[in-house]
Design an enzyme around this catalytic site. Structure first.
Site, PDB file in Angstrom:
ATOM      1  N   MET A   1       0.777  -1.199   0.000  1.00 34.61           N
ATOM      2  CA  MET A   1       0.000   0.000   0.000  1.00 34.61           C
ATOM      3  C   MET A   1       0.824   1.272   0.000  1.00 34.61           C
ATOM      4  O   MET A   1       0.299   2.330   0.263  1.00 34.61           O
ATOM      5  CB  MET A   1      -0.945  -0.008   1.188  1.00 34.61           C
ATOM      6  CG  MET A   1      -0.270   0.138   2.525  1.00 34.61           C
ATOM      7  SD  MET A   1      -1.370  -0.056   3.910  1.00 34.61           S
ATOM      8  CE  MET A   1      -1.799  -1.760   3.742  1.00 34.61           C
ATOM      9  N   PRO A   2       2.092   1.203  -0.343  1.00 33.81           N
ATOM     10  CA  PRO A   2       2.850   2.448  -0.388  1.00 33.81           C
ATOM     11  C   PRO A   2       2.398   3.371  -1.510  1.00 33.81           C
ATOM     12  O   PRO A   2       1.974   2.923  -2.571  1.00 33.81           O
ATOM     13  CB  PRO A   2       4.282   1.981  -0.653  1.00 33.81           C
ATOM     14  CG  PRO A   2       4.313   0.553  -0.266  1.00 33.81           C
ATOM     15  CD  PRO A   2       2.936   0.033  -0.546  1.00 33.81           C
ATOM     16  N   LEU A   3       2.495   4.664  -1.235  1.00 35.76           N
ATOM     17  CA  LEU A   3       2.344   5.693  -2.253  1.00 35.76           C
ATOM     18  C   LEU A   3       3.725   6.316  -2.410  1.00 35.76           C
ATOM     19  O   LEU A   3       4.296   6.820  -1.439  1.00 35.76           O
ATOM     20  CB  LEU A   3       1.329   6.751  -1.825  1.00 35.76           C
ATOM     21  CG  LEU A   3       1.234   7.980  -2.724  1.00 35.76           C
ATOM     22  CD1 LEU A   3       0.806   7.593  -4.133  1.00 35.76           C
ATOM     23  CD2 LEU A   3       0.283   9.001  -2.121  1.00 35.76           C
TER      24      LEU A   3
END
Length: 126
Positions: free
Chosen positions: A1-3
């Site tokens: 879920m990294p941005l």
């Protein structure tokens, strides 16, 4: 879920930017075990007045090829895992697209899992 936000100087080719994005994503898959499909990245280019850095802070000799990488991700990874991620990103970027490790500036921003919505207005991890 990294941005992932990647900021660099104007004038790079699409192939260079794609290699940056691919190498950073591969490092996250390898070092912090995110799913391969969990890829959300923003790449911005800036002129010299829009990308400001100290060329020698902490004794590191940076060039105009400096790239800022800011990764927002869920909290909870150990210090060892975060250090491994930093090292893997620098190594991957040196291999492709050929970035000097001195020019890789990385910042992690950790947040609670419930602070994410991947669509439909739903907090999928809450």
């Amino acid at each position: 879920m990294p941005l992932v936000r990647i900021a660099l100087r104007k004038g790079t080719k699409p192939e260079f930017r794609r290699a940056l994005a691919d190498s950073i994503h591969r490092a996250m898959v390898e070092a912090i075990k995110i799913p391969e499909q969990d890829r959300f990245q923003v790449i911005t280019e800036h002129d010299e007045s829009g990308l400001v850095y100290d060329p020698s802070y902490l004794g590191i000799s940076r060039s105009d090829g400096v790239v800022f990488v800011q990764i927002t991700l869920s909290a909870g990874r150990t210090l060892e895992v975060r250090k491994a991620l930093f090292a893997r990103i620098a190594q991957n970027l040196q291999e492709s697209p050929g970035l000097r490790p001195e020019d890789v500036f990385i910042n992690l921003v950790e947040t609670a899992k419930e602070n994410w919505s991947f669509g439909n207005g739903i907090a999928q991890y809450a």
